[in-house]
Design an enzyme around this catalytic site. Structure first.
Site, short mmCIF file in Angstrom:
data_model
loop_
_atom_site.label_atom_id
_atom_site.label_comp_id
_atom_site.label_asym_id
_atom_site.label_seq_id
_atom_site.Cartn_x
_atom_site.Cartn_y
_atom_site.Cartn_z
CG HIS A 1 -5.50 -2.06 8.67
ND1 HIS A 1 -5.53 -0.69 8.87
CD2 HIS A 1 -4.25 -2.44 9.01
CE1 HIS A 1 -4.34 -0.28 9.31
NE2 HIS A 1 -3.55 -1.32 9.39
CG ASP B 1 -8.50 -0.97 11.56
OD1 ASP B 1 -7.56 -1.73 11.23
OD2 ASP B 1 -8.84 0.02 10.87
CG ASP C 1 -0.29 -0.40 2.51
OD1 ASP C 1 0.95 -0.38 2.57
OD2 ASP C 1 -1.00 -0.73 3.47
CD GLU D 1 -8.21 1.13 7.49
OE1 GLU D 1 -8.23 0.23 8.36
OE2 GLU D 1 -7.44 2.11 7.55
P1 PGA Z 1 2.43 -1.52 12.56
O1 PGA Z 1 1.24 -1.47 11.53
O2 PGA Z 1 3.40 -2.52 12.01
O3 PGA Z 1 3.06 -0.13 12.55
O4 PGA Z 1 1.87 -1.92 13.87
C1 PGA Z 1 0.70 -2.67 11.08
C2 PGA Z 1 -0.46 -2.39 10.16
O5 PGA Z 1 -1.13 -1.37 10.35
O6 PGA Z 1 -0.68 -3.20 9.26
#
Ligand code: PGA
Length: 249
Positions: free
Chosen positions: A145, A143, A74, A150
């Site tokens: 995702h 959340d 992404d 999302e």
């Molecule tokens: P993080 O994010 O590795 O910074 O915890 C993970 C994500 O949002 O997929």
């Protein structure tokens, strides 16, 4: 390293060093196999120790990325590649600049585009032309995702422009120096795109991920927790540190 059951899935639980070393072994086996390899890569804080270990193996043990084609999950919309907050810049800083990957074979979804649907279709086409993703790395958002899919993203979703959830933007606010500077949109591979990878490795670290990891592994499968769709894939490795697994070290 422990193998434990959460719901119906076996998950690996270890400290961060052991987790990263185990996952790095998987990557190394692919890279030393002699064939061209297509890796799906992730940003965020979760993969950083893994990338550091891969860089170490490159420097000290001759692990070569010359046969790697990479596709990142992404990218924020409207953040140029020259901006250090872009995922493009993050990947170069934390991995690509330190290994012998061919810059021509690095792909990150575009942050600027005239037509989101055309840009998304082009990204999917590049993945297909590369022969599909052999090995996909994922983190998980609080959340649920994966990538920027999302809640509300179903298992059929493809690469597309998405709205970022409030929780995701709040988590990114410190990096951007305030919520008002966090982009509201992004381009992400879809859940369906991710599920086409031959092998998926999800890493979760820290107590903040415990609740959502358990939900993804034991709750209903559905768009309310996009990571739950991984349970329908035949070859997913779940790698948790003790805090994310809720187990005492
Ligand atoms: P993080 O994010 O590795 O910074 O915890 C993970 C994500 O949002 O997929």
């Amino acid at each position: 390293m422990n193998l434990v059951n959460i719901g119906e899935k076996r998950v690996f639980v270890a400290d961060c060093d052991d987790l990263c070393s185990q996952v790095a072994d998987e990557v190394e086996a692919l890279l030393r196999g002699g064939e061209e390899v297509v890796l799906g890569l992730a940003t965020g804080s979760t993969p950083l120790p893994l990338y550091a270990e891969l860089i170490r193996r490159h420097r000290e043990e001759g692990l070569s990325f010359a046969k790697v084609t990479s596709f990142n999950l992404d990218e924020y919309e409207g953040i140029g590649r020259d901006n250090y907050r872009s995922y493009w810049a993050e990947m170069w800083e934390n991995l690509f600049s330190h290994v012998d990957i061919d810059p021509e074979k690095v792909h990150v979804p575009p942050s600027h585009f005239e037509n989101a649907e055309v840009a998304a279709a082009e990204y999917e086409a590049r993945i297909r032309e590369a022969g599909g993703i052999d090995w996909q790395l994922l983190g998980i958002g609080r959340d649920g995702h994966v990538g920027f899919n999302e809640p509300g993203s179903d298992g059929e979703t493809r690469t597309r422009r998405v709205d970022l959830a409030d929780e995701t933007r709040e988590d990114a606010a410190p990096t951007f120096g305030g919520l008002e500077y966090v982009p509201t949109h992004a381009m992400t591979m879809g859940v369906g795109t991710i599920l086409e990878a031959n092998r998926i490795v999800l890493i979760a670290r820290g107590a903040g991920k415990k609740e959502i990891v358990v939900e993804a592994l034991t709750g209903d499968v559905g768009p309310h927790v996009p990571a739950s769709y991984l349970r329908g894939h035949q070859n997913v490795g779940w790698f948790l540190d003790y805090a994310a697994a809720g187990i005492d070290a």
